[in-house]
Write an enzyme that holds these catalytic residues in place. Structure first.
Site, short mmCIF file in Angstrom:
data_model
loop_
_atom_site.label_atom_id
_atom_site.label_comp_id
_atom_site.label_asym_id
_atom_site.label_seq_id
_atom_site.Cartn_x
_atom_site.Cartn_y
_atom_site.Cartn_z
N PHE A 239 0.85 -1.19 0.00
CA PHE A 239 0.00 0.00 0.00
C PHE A 239 0.89 1.25 0.00
CE2 PHE A 239 -3.06 -3.09 1.94
CZ PHE A 239 -3.98 -3.06 0.90
N HIS A 240 1.53 1.47 -1.15
CA HIS A 240 2.48 2.58 -1.28
C HIS A 240 1.87 3.92 -0.86
CE1 HIS A 240 4.95 -0.07 -3.82
NE2 HIS A 240 3.82 -0.43 -4.40
N ASP A 241 0.65 4.18 -1.35
CA ASP A 241 0.13 5.54 -1.33
C ASP A 241 -0.25 6.08 0.04
OD1 ASP A 241 0.52 5.86 -4.00
OD2 ASP A 241 -1.57 5.60 -4.58
#
Ligand SMILES: [Ca+2]
Length: 313
Positions: A239-241
């Protein structure tokens, strides 16, 4: 303290997870979602952002922004990561709400003038809207509190090319403009985002904490997890963002390194974010480059708990 933010986004599955985190957090006030092409074409980004707002019962402005890179032809999209719909092919009904008629860049400028010194721009897609906003209002750096981005790979390898991360690679010329501007820029790139794999039990927990929003993330993450799990024995996704948002809420989870930073627009190294930590270079060219803060380490367990606790609110 509540952070006023504009969230610049290209939803996108990890975008959805991040947007819901921002909506759920009592420490974050989202003034609007500004959309950009990236994971999907900009028209789909904008529609998806409206759909996420409707699902989360948030009545805030959503704008459509740039659909093309600053230089060069239309970009390819990441449907192979995010599905044909940007949500992992879950056939979720699209919102029929209307967009704010302004462009994303114009909305950013208008809000910055309305709330001088108060807004943090959180950009979790390619940086075309921010670059265009800088062109519309050259004083933008003085009108916002700061910028936090998901993008780049400072001391680790890239994910689109050996040296470049997708958001920066997607619009390297725009990123170069954004990195060179005289503002407080914090970068959350693959250095930290690729260090925290999320397993299916996390998605189960997210749904347990929040059936509607966590359930949406869990369902849309199936396809996304298929992509990230290729060639691995376990099932994971990233979940980079949500990372720059987690930083706003709880900065002590992160270790930051300050350095002079540049974005390459050279074809072979397109989108490479090179960072020289302060004190490590005497090169005049590098000393001229803007200073940014790069996240280099994150506390996995506390980050995971922050997401779960926030979704439970
Ligand atoms: Ca994104």
């Amino acid at each position: 303290m509540t952070h006023k933010i504009i969230l610049d986004t290209d939803p996108g599955i990890d975008d959805a997870m991040a947007i819901f985190f921002a909506f759920q957090s009592p420490d974050i006030e989202v003034l609007g979602l500004t959309t950009v092409y990236g994971n999907v074409p900009v028209t789909m980004s904008a529609r998806n952002a409206l759909t996420l707002c409707e699902l989360a019962e948030q009545d805030i402005p959503v704008t459509q922004g740039v659909g093309m890179p600053w230089v060069g032809p239309e970009s390819g999209y990441a449907h192979f990561v995010h599905g044909d719909d940007g949500f992992g092919n879950i056939d979720f009904p699209a919102s029929q709400r209307d967009l704010d008629p302004r462009s994303s860049a114009q909305f950013i400028v208008d809000m910055a003038r309305q709330h001088p010194g108060e807004i943090t721009l959180v950009a979790i897609g390619p940086l075309g809207n921010l670059a265009l906003a800088l062109r519309l209002e050259p004083n933008l750096p003085q009108l916002v509190k700061g910028v936090a981005i998901m993008g780049g790979a400072a001391f680790v390898k890239g994910n689109v090319t050996p040296v470049a991360e997708a958001n920066i690679w997607n619009d390297a010329h725009a990123a170069e403009i954004v990195f060179a501007a005289d503002w407080d820029l914090k970068m959350f790139g693959l250095d930290v985002t690729n260090s925290v794999p999320f397993t299916p039990d996390f998605m189960d927990d997210l749904e347990l904490r929040n059936q509607k929003l966590g359930g949406f993330v869990k369902k849309s993450s199936e396809f996304y997890t298929d992509f990230y799990s290729q060639g691995r024995d376990d099932r994971v996704c990233f979940f980079h963002d949500a990372m720059p948002l987690a930083y706003l809420v709880n900065p002590e989870l992160f270790e930051m390194t300050r350095g002079h930073a540049r974005v390459s627009t050279d074809p072979l190294n397109r989108g490479q974010t090179s960072v020289a930590p302060i004190g490590t270079t005497m090169s005049p060219l590098w000393l001229e480059a803007s200073q940014i803060d790069v996240a280099t380490k994150v506390d996995h367990e506390r980050l995971r708990q922050l997401y779960l606790d926030t979704y439970a609110l």
